[in-house]
Structures are given as C-alpha cells and as structure tokens.
Design a protein around this motif. Sequence first.
Motif, PDB file in Angstrom:
ATOM      1  N   PRO A  35      38.803  39.868  29.252  1.00 48.86           N
ATOM      2  CA  PRO A  35      38.454  40.978  28.356  1.00 48.86           C
ATOM      3  C   PRO A  35      39.168  40.871  27.006  1.00 48.86           C
ATOM      4  CG  PRO A  35      40.285  41.634  29.727  1.00 48.86           C
ATOM      5  CD  PRO A  35      40.055  40.164  29.992  1.00 48.86           C
ATOM      6  N   GLY A  37      40.203  43.832  23.613  1.00 50.08           N
ATOM      7  CA  GLY A  37      40.636  45.234  23.520  1.00 50.08           C
ATOM      8  C   GLY A  37      42.137  45.337  23.445  1.00 50.08           C
ATOM      9  N   SER A  38      42.645  46.568  23.318  1.00 50.75           N
ATOM     10  CA  SER A  38      44.094  46.731  23.163  1.00 50.75           C
ATOM     11  C   SER A  38      44.837  46.511  24.478  1.00 50.75           C
ATOM     12  CB  SER A  38      44.461  48.112  22.611  1.00 50.75           C
ATOM     13  OG  SER A  38      43.372  48.931  22.469  1.00 50.75           O
ATOM     14  N   THR A  39      44.234  46.888  25.590  1.00 46.33           N
ATOM     15  CA  THR A  39      44.965  46.852  26.868  1.00 46.33           C
ATOM     16  C   THR A  39      45.470  45.448  27.242  1.00 46.33           C
ATOM     17  OG1 THR A  39      43.495  48.648  27.525  1.00 46.33           O
ATOM     18  CG2 THR A  39      44.919  47.727  29.238  1.00 46.33           C
ATOM     19  N   PRO A  40      44.659  44.392  27.118  1.00 50.35           N
ATOM     20  CA  PRO A  40      45.155  43.089  27.611  1.00 50.35           C
ATOM     21  C   PRO A  40      46.044  42.316  26.634  1.00 50.35           C
ATOM     22  CG  PRO A  40      42.857  42.884  26.952  1.00 50.35           C
ATOM     23  CD  PRO A  40      43.251  44.316  26.719  1.00 50.35           C
ATOM     24  N   LEU A  66      33.927  38.588  28.439  1.00 52.48           N
ATOM     25  CA  LEU A  66      32.963  39.586  28.887  1.00 52.48           C
ATOM     26  C   LEU A  66      31.875  39.870  27.866  1.00 52.48           C
ATOM     27  CD1 LEU A  66      35.484  42.097  30.441  1.00 52.48           C
ATOM     28  CD2 LEU A  66      33.488  41.197  31.640  1.00 52.48           C
ATOM     29  N   GLY A 132      39.149  45.492  31.343  1.00 47.54           N
ATOM     30  CA  GLY A 132      39.697  46.730  30.804  1.00 47.54           C
ATOM     31  C   GLY A 132      38.736  47.844  31.201  1.00 47.54           C
ATOM     32  N   GLY A 134      36.659  51.176  29.666  1.00 46.07           N
ATOM     33  CA  GLY A 134      36.274  52.004  28.525  1.00 46.07           C
ATOM     34  C   GLY A 134      36.487  53.480  28.855  1.00 46.07           C
ATOM     35  N   HIS A 138      32.838  52.242  30.807  1.00 48.77           N
ATOM     36  CA  HIS A 138      32.184  50.934  30.705  1.00 48.77           C
ATOM     37  C   HIS A 138      33.124  49.829  31.161  1.00 48.77           C
ATOM     38  CE1 HIS A 138      33.339  50.486  26.147  1.00 48.77           C
ATOM     39  NE2 HIS A 138      34.235  49.898  26.891  1.00 48.77           N
ATOM     40  N   ILE A 139      32.520  48.774  31.715  1.00 45.35           N
ATOM     41  CA  ILE A 139      33.246  47.539  32.029  1.00 45.35           C
ATOM     42  C   ILE A 139      32.478  46.434  31.318  1.00 45.35           C
ATOM     43  CG2 ILE A 139      34.518  48.102  34.132  1.00 45.35           C
ATOM     44  CD1 ILE A 139      32.132  47.193  35.792  1.00 45.35           C
ATOM     45  N   GLY A 140      33.198  45.532  30.616  1.00 44.52           N
ATOM     46  CA  GLY A 140      32.500  44.744  29.613  1.00 44.52           C
ATOM     47  C   GLY A 140      31.875  45.786  28.694  1.00 44.52           C
ATOM     48  N   ARG A 167      38.386  52.492  15.453  1.00 49.31           N
ATOM     49  CA  ARG A 167      39.777  52.246  15.048  1.00 49.31           C
ATOM     50  C   ARG A 167      40.006  50.804  14.597  1.00 49.31           C
ATOM     51  NH1 ARG A 167      39.870  51.871  20.723  1.00 49.31           N
ATOM     52  NH2 ARG A 167      41.458  50.523  21.649  1.00 49.31           N
ATOM     53  N   LYS A 202      43.075  57.809  29.545  1.00 51.24           N
ATOM     54  CA  LYS A 202      42.148  57.226  30.529  1.00 51.24           C
ATOM     55  C   LYS A 202      42.349  57.802  31.936  1.00 51.24           C
ATOM     56  CE  LYS A 202      40.844  53.271  27.907  1.00 51.24           C
ATOM     57  NZ  LYS A 202      41.172  51.880  27.715  1.00 51.24           N
TER      58      LYS A 202
HETATM   59  C1  F6R Z   1      36.248  44.296  25.871  1.00 53.00           C
HETATM   60  C2  F6R Z   1      35.727  45.021  27.012  1.00 53.00           C
HETATM   61  C3  F6R Z   1      35.812  46.504  27.065  1.00 53.00           C
HETATM   62  C4  F6R Z   1      37.272  46.991  26.979  1.00 53.00           C
HETATM   63  C5  F6R Z   1      37.337  48.521  27.016  1.00 53.00           C
HETATM   64  C6  F6R Z   1      38.745  49.030  26.921  1.00 53.00           C
HETATM   65  O1  F6R Z   1      36.040  42.915  26.046  1.00 53.00           O
HETATM   66  O2  F6R Z   1      35.188  44.425  27.895  1.00 53.00           O
HETATM   67  O3  F6R Z   1      35.223  46.959  28.249  1.00 53.00           O
HETATM   68  O4  F6R Z   1      37.982  46.458  28.056  1.00 53.00           O
HETATM   69  O5  F6R Z   1      36.573  49.045  25.968  1.00 53.00           O
HETATM   70  O6  F6R Z   1      39.254  48.691  25.661  1.00 53.00           O
HETATM   71  P1  F6R Z   1      40.764  49.006  25.276  1.00 53.00           P
HETATM   72  O7  F6R Z   1      41.602  48.099  26.085  1.00 53.00           O
HETATM   73  O8  F6R Z   1      40.824  48.677  23.809  1.00 53.00           O
HETATM   74  O9  F6R Z   1      40.989  50.453  25.577  1.00 53.00           O
END
Ligand code: F6R
Length: 239
Positions: A35, A37-40, A66, A132, A134, A138-140, A167, A202
Amino acid sequence: MEIIYAQNNLKLGQIAARWVAREILVCPNLVLGLPTGSTPIGMYQYLTLLYQEGIISFTQARTFNLDEYVGLTADHPQSYAFFMSEHFWSKVDLPIENADIPRGDVSDLAAECRRYDDAIQNAGGIGVQILGLGSNGHIGFNEPSHNMEIHTHVVDLTPATIRANTRFFSFSGAVPRQAITMGVGSIMRARKILLLVSGESKRDILSKTLYGPVSTEVPSSILQLHADLTVLTNIKLLR
Ligand code: F6R
C-alpha cells in the motif's frame, strides 16, 4: 484473526517491518502486495533500516502495489509510483523490474487492468498483502458500493476519499477523480494479509471492519472472511 496492538505510530511501523522481514527471511522470493498512504511510511523506513543493516534483502522478491491515480504520470509527486520510489524502491535492493504498480497514465485503462491481473497471476498470486484502511472502509481503492469488483478495475473515487486525500494536493480540485485498483479477488486470494490501522479517527471504521456485518458498503469488512488476517493497530478497541 490476530490483533497486534502497537503503543504508537512509531512502534506500529517497527512491528510491521519486523513482520514483513520475517516473511522475507522465510521466503526470499515472496510476492508482496503493497500500500501507499501515510500509515505504511514507518514500515518502509524500518524495512529500509533492516536492509541497510544487512538483515534482509529484496533481490528475489516481487511487489505489486494496490493502486494508482488515473491521469498521473509516475514522475508526478502525488502519484503512488512516485511515493513508492521515494519511500521504498530507491532505498532497498528490490530490482526495479520486480516492482509493479498499475499505470494510471495509459490511454487504454482496460488493457492495463488486464495486464496487471495477468502479471499478478503469472507471479503466482500475492503471497503477503499489506493493507491500509480508508476512513470509509476502502481497501486499495475498492470503495463502498453495491458490489465488489474481483479484478483490477478503474474506480470513481468517493467524495469521502477525495476529501481525505486532498491533504496531499494543493486543493481538492487537484485530486484525481478516478483510480485504478487491484480488485478484492487478488487481495482475498493472498496467503496472508497484514492490515495496518493508525489513528483515533479510524476507530469507528476499524470496529465496523472487524466486528460489523460483512457488507460491500464497508469493503474492508470482507477481511473477516480471510483465513490468515493480522491487524496491527494503535487503536485499543474495547470488545
Ligand atoms: C493506498 C491505499 C489506500 C490507503 C488508505 C489509507 O495505496 O491502498 O487504501 O491504504 O486510503 O490511507 P492512509 O494510510 O493515508 O490513511
């Protein structure tokens, strides 16, 4: 399902990286689903450290991302290809030809979806999928909807996702309205899944993901049906 609690975001990154490192050590030619995004980000930083310390190597690994925004080239600073290059691909010894990501800048998106599914299948499917979550489940970029797509497909991003991802852009009008995403089929066929969830915002969606009804309106809830799901989070759910 196993739930691992991380005290904070820093720890979450370390634990995730160690978890992935273990998988790579056991299976050096692992096929990893990744993935953005900020989390990984922390996970990629610690994986880089483990690589620099000579503990792990990615020379035999293959990776499939993803998703990618439609319309952004790989050198666009907000593209997911750019993110991966900045946070992972350029930092470790993964051969660049082993790193795949859907291309959102091609004229024939349907052909690109087919190419991506074929590439995943030819690699033997995803071994370990990191996800991660959403804020809308959402996933991906498999967004809440009346149905779930099995294959890689083009998706219209929901207003919630566009809002959440503003953001990273200068203004909401700059956020692409569509993305190309791996389908739920490739994700669910992965041998193991690691779901990373960080931050109080979340809490509600994590609870729905793990304990709510399985529904296409909360795409992540389908993960309840996976045989080998690990959830790594810094949210303490009371249950
Ligand atoms: C990104 C992806 C998304 C993110 C999700 C969480 O490749 O697959 O599903 O994992 O939007 O994003 P963050 O980590 O920024 O909160």
